[in-house]
Design an enzyme around this catalytic site. Sequence first.
Site, PDB file in Angstrom:
ATOM      1  N   ARG A 194      57.637  11.847  21.317  1.00 58.40           N
ATOM      2  CA  ARG A 194      57.596  12.859  20.246  1.00 58.40           C
ATOM      3  C   ARG A 194      56.809  12.325  19.070  1.00 58.40           C
ATOM      4  O   ARG A 194      57.124  11.279  18.515  1.00 58.40           O
ATOM      5  CB  ARG A 194      59.013  13.195  19.795  1.00 58.40           C
ATOM      6  CG  ARG A 194      59.820  13.837  20.868  1.00 58.40           C
ATOM      7  CD  ARG A 194      60.359  15.112  20.330  1.00 58.40           C
ATOM      8  NE  ARG A 194      60.943  15.924  21.370  1.00 58.40           N
ATOM      9  CZ  ARG A 194      61.013  17.240  21.302  1.00 58.40           C
ATOM     10  NH1 ARG A 194      60.542  17.872  20.267  1.00 58.40           N
ATOM     11  NH2 ARG A 194      61.563  17.923  22.270  1.00 58.40           N
ATOM     12  N   PRO A 200      75.584  23.207   3.355  1.00 59.42           N
ATOM     13  CA  PRO A 200      76.511  22.399   4.109  1.00 59.42           C
ATOM     14  C   PRO A 200      75.881  21.796   5.339  1.00 59.42           C
ATOM     15  O   PRO A 200      75.258  22.483   6.134  1.00 59.42           O
ATOM     16  CB  PRO A 200      77.599  23.386   4.515  1.00 59.42           C
ATOM     17  CG  PRO A 200      77.254  24.673   3.872  1.00 59.42           C
ATOM     18  CD  PRO A 200      75.818  24.620   3.546  1.00 59.42           C
ATOM     19  N   GLU A 201      76.088  20.511   5.453  1.00 60.72           N
ATOM     20  CA  GLU A 201      75.731  19.806   6.675  1.00 60.72           C
ATOM     21  C   GLU A 201      77.053  19.495   7.369  1.00 60.72           C
ATOM     22  O   GLU A 201      78.097  19.992   6.960  1.00 60.72           O
ATOM     23  CB  GLU A 201      74.925  18.547   6.332  1.00 60.72           C
ATOM     24  CG  GLU A 201      73.681  18.878   5.499  1.00 60.72           C
ATOM     25  CD  GLU A 201      72.791  17.689   5.199  1.00 60.72           C
ATOM     26  OE1 GLU A 201      72.707  16.794   6.048  1.00 60.72           O
ATOM     27  OE2 GLU A 201      72.192  17.661   4.111  1.00 60.72           O
TER      28      GLU A 201
END
Length: 271
Positions: free
Chosen positions: A152, A2-3
């Site tokens: 990043r 599940p997201e």
Amino acid sequence: MPELPEVETTRRGIEPAVASRIIERIIVREPRLRWRVPAELPMLAAGQRVQQLRRRAKYLLFDLERGTMILHLGMSGSLRVMSATVAPLPHDHVDIVLDSGECLRFNDPRRFGSLLWTTDDPLTHPLLKSLAPEPLSDEFDADYLSRVAKGRRVAVKQLLMNSQLVVGVGNIYASEALFHAGIRPTRSAARIRRDEFPALVKSIRKVLRAAIREGGTTLRDYVNPDGMPGYFRQKLFVYERTGEPCRICKTPIRQIVQGQRSTYFCPGCQK
DNA sequence: ATGGGCACCTGGCTGC
DNA sequence: TGCAGCCAGGTGCCCA
């Protein structure tokens, strides 16, 4: 599994059954989840009324009168609403029995889920305190994402799956959102141009909202609290479509591995 | 501080 | 038919 969309679908599905109900008792058949379910949790939670059911990132928070249960579905977990008298099946690890005679039954074959207890503000719990803003909130905008991406060097797909920077987006929706934004998942976050962030934010929100509308994505285990699958799978553009033609440009979808997870993208549409 | 890799677990599928 | 190997929706932790 599940997201965010699946967790939100679960929250919406169980809310009518739990709102204002009293937790009669909690049955823990298997405490060995990602973290051991505290032995005292059933005793602490029993007899309390559910004040509110919230979602934070992929966590469900059951606010009771004197404490909060924190539940995570992990990879293979699901919660279903059913009569407490129904015989449990394998991997039905926990029952939250309500005064209505119904129960919430937590099933999780892989046991990566968790059920914890806190009497503090749950948002300050060690597992929740460093989570990024909700992607469907106003705080999550192009300025925010460009700020956290700055400098990043990780691939943008992995940036989207870092819960300190973006929450709710897992392996399916990271690939899908990048497809809709036209961005290659392998590009360094630092190399995303300023003018690309609005589209990326928009795509993340669009994909998550659309998936919630369809009740989430069912690939294997996931079922909603009524035991039904989610229907967003039919609306996936790249995930698990390796070799199939892109729905936009017909180029075969490619699958690669990033951070030991499969990534899917269209070499034609994503630059 | 950042990023990479491993670990935790079970089940389903593939290919020999 | 059996079985080894690989893969799966998450994420904390350890190490360089």
